[in-house]
Design a protein around this motif. Structure first.
Motif, mmCIF file in Angstrom:
data_model
loop_
_atom_site.group_PDB
_atom_site.id
_atom_site.type_symbol
_atom_site.label_atom_id
_atom_site.label_comp_id
_atom_site.label_asym_id
_atom_site.label_seq_id
_atom_site.Cartn_x
_atom_site.Cartn_y
_atom_site.Cartn_z
ATOM 1 N N LYS A 104 0.860 -1.190 0.000
ATOM 2 C CA LYS A 104 0.000 0.000 0.000
ATOM 3 C C LYS A 104 0.890 1.231 0.000
ATOM 4 N N MET A 105 0.529 2.226 -0.815
ATOM 5 C CA MET A 105 1.281 3.481 -0.874
ATOM 6 C C MET A 105 0.317 4.655 -0.763
ATOM 7 N N THR A 106 0.832 5.790 -0.324
ATOM 8 C CA THR A 106 0.034 7.010 -0.238
ATOM 9 C C THR A 106 0.872 8.186 -0.710
ATOM 10 N N ASN A 107 0.249 9.022 -1.544
ATOM 11 C CA ASN A 107 0.851 10.282 -1.967
ATOM 12 C C ASN A 107 -0.314 11.194 -2.361
ATOM 13 N N ASP A 108 -0.734 12.043 -1.441
ATOM 14 C CA ASP A 108 -1.913 12.889 -1.671
ATOM 15 C C ASP A 108 -1.733 13.900 -2.795
ATOM 16 N N SER A 109 -0.505 14.120 -3.244
ATOM 17 C CA SER A 109 -0.291 15.080 -4.332
ATOM 18 C C SER A 109 -0.594 14.471 -5.707
ATOM 19 N N VAL A 110 -0.816 13.160 -5.758
ATOM 20 C CA VAL A 110 -1.138 12.477 -7.014
ATOM 21 C C VAL A 110 -2.632 12.152 -7.020
ATOM 22 N N ASN A 111 -3.319 12.570 -8.071
ATOM 23 C CA ASN A 111 -4.759 12.342 -8.187
ATOM 24 C C ASN A 111 -5.006 10.939 -8.749
ATOM 25 N N LEU A 112 -4.773 9.949 -7.905
ATOM 26 C CA LEU A 112 -4.985 8.561 -8.294
ATOM 27 C C LEU A 112 -5.394 7.763 -7.073
ATOM 28 N N TYR A 113 -6.365 6.894 -7.277
ATOM 29 C CA TYR A 113 -6.828 5.980 -6.243
ATOM 30 C C TYR A 113 -6.860 4.594 -6.858
ATOM 31 N N ALA A 114 -5.960 3.730 -6.407
ATOM 32 C CA ALA A 114 -5.944 2.346 -6.873
ATOM 33 C C ALA A 114 -6.443 1.489 -5.719
ATOM 34 N N PHE A 115 -7.329 0.558 -6.021
ATOM 35 C CA PHE A 115 -7.900 -0.275 -4.975
ATOM 36 C C PHE A 115 -8.288 -1.626 -5.544
ATOM 37 N N ILE A 116 -8.358 -2.604 -4.648
ATOM 38 C CA ILE A 116 -8.888 -3.906 -5.023
ATOM 39 C C ILE A 116 -10.387 -3.822 -4.811
ATOM 40 N N GLY A 117 -11.128 -4.041 -5.895
ATOM 41 C CA GLY A 117 -12.573 -3.888 -5.837
ATOM 42 C C GLY A 117 -13.319 -5.153 -6.194
ATOM 43 N N GLU A 118 -14.504 -5.253 -5.631
ATOM 44 C CA GLU A 118 -15.437 -6.337 -5.948
ATOM 45 C C GLU A 118 -16.614 -5.723 -6.692
ATOM 46 N N LYS A 119 -16.902 -6.237 -7.868
ATOM 47 C CA LYS A 119 -17.952 -5.677 -8.723
ATOM 48 C C LYS A 119 -19.325 -5.811 -8.048
ATOM 49 N N LEU A 120 -20.032 -4.674 -7.969
ATOM 50 C CA LEU A 120 -21.421 -4.667 -7.517
ATOM 51 C C LEU A 120 -22.351 -4.407 -8.699
ATOM 52 N N SER A 121 -22.008 -3.403 -9.533
ATOM 53 C CA SER A 121 -22.820 -3.131 -10.725
ATOM 54 C C SER A 121 -22.035 -2.322 -11.744
ATOM 55 N N VAL A 122 -22.368 -2.558 -13.024
ATOM 56 C CA VAL A 122 -21.824 -1.792 -14.153
ATOM 57 C C VAL A 122 -23.009 -1.558 -15.081
ATOM 58 N N ILE A 123 -23.496 -0.308 -15.116
ATOM 59 C CA ILE A 123 -24.718 0.017 -15.852
ATOM 60 C C ILE A 123 -24.397 1.043 -16.938
#
Length: 178
Positions: free
Chosen positions: A29-48
């Motif tokens: 896990k890394m953090t750098n608030d000056s970079v406009n990026l959010y990477a995460f492990i996600g579980e699909k709930l919906s794609v509409i």
């Protein structure tokens, strides 16, 4: 009898060494608030799917002639409203357990939708107050037999993220060349 005890002793040592390694392995896990990026492990709930060209007109009155001017923006991509459960933050922290974002795809439906879990890469628009998917960038991911997240070919989360960071995300200007 001695050989059996020796063999059992060696097996116990090997098993305890392996379990120590598994327990001590940290999650990347890394953090750098000056970079406009959010990477995460996600579980699909919906794609509409939605029409990105709906309500795309802006009307202005010409200050010189008084004519009505109609401006239309055309999006050449398919639009999707996506909802994912945030299982684990990878880069920067989404302060929610579920995230909604928009994704656009010129070729049809987004490929990340074909996987139950993926590392997704989002950026936040202050102007629109919403998250957008970094177009075409994702990594399918699954848990291995030890409960660790891995790519489909066994890559670590750190390796997958680093490849995206040094490749497409740097080329797009999200990260600077290092």
């Amino acid at each position: 009898m001695n050989r059996i005890l020796q063999t059992l002793g060696i097996l116990m040592i090997l098993i305890s060494c392996k379990s120590t390694k598994i327990g001590s392995e940290s999650e990347f896990k890394m953090t750098n608030d000056s970079v406009n990026l959010y990477a995460f492990i996600g579980e699909k709930l919906s794609v509409i799917e939605f029409d990105p060209n709906e309500n795309n007109e802006r009307i202005e009155i010409d200050s010189i002639t008084g004519d009505t001017l109609i401006f239309k923006n055309w999006v050449m991509d398919n639009g999707f409203k996506c909802k994912y459960k945030v299982l684990r933050n990878v880069y920067n922290k989404l302060e929610t357990d579920t995230v909604e974002f928009e994704a656009y795809d010129h070729y049809g439906r987004p490929a990340f939708e074909n996987y139950e879990n993926a590392i997704l890469y989002l950026s936040y628009s202050e102007e629109d107050k919403k998250y957008y998917h970094q177009k075409y960038i994702f990594d399918p991911i699954k848990k291995d037999k030890n409960g660790k997240w891995k790519g489909l070919k066994g890559e670590s989360v750190e390796k997958l993220f680093t490849e995206q960071k040094n490749g497409y995300l740097t080329a797009r200007g999200v990260f600077e060349n290092e």
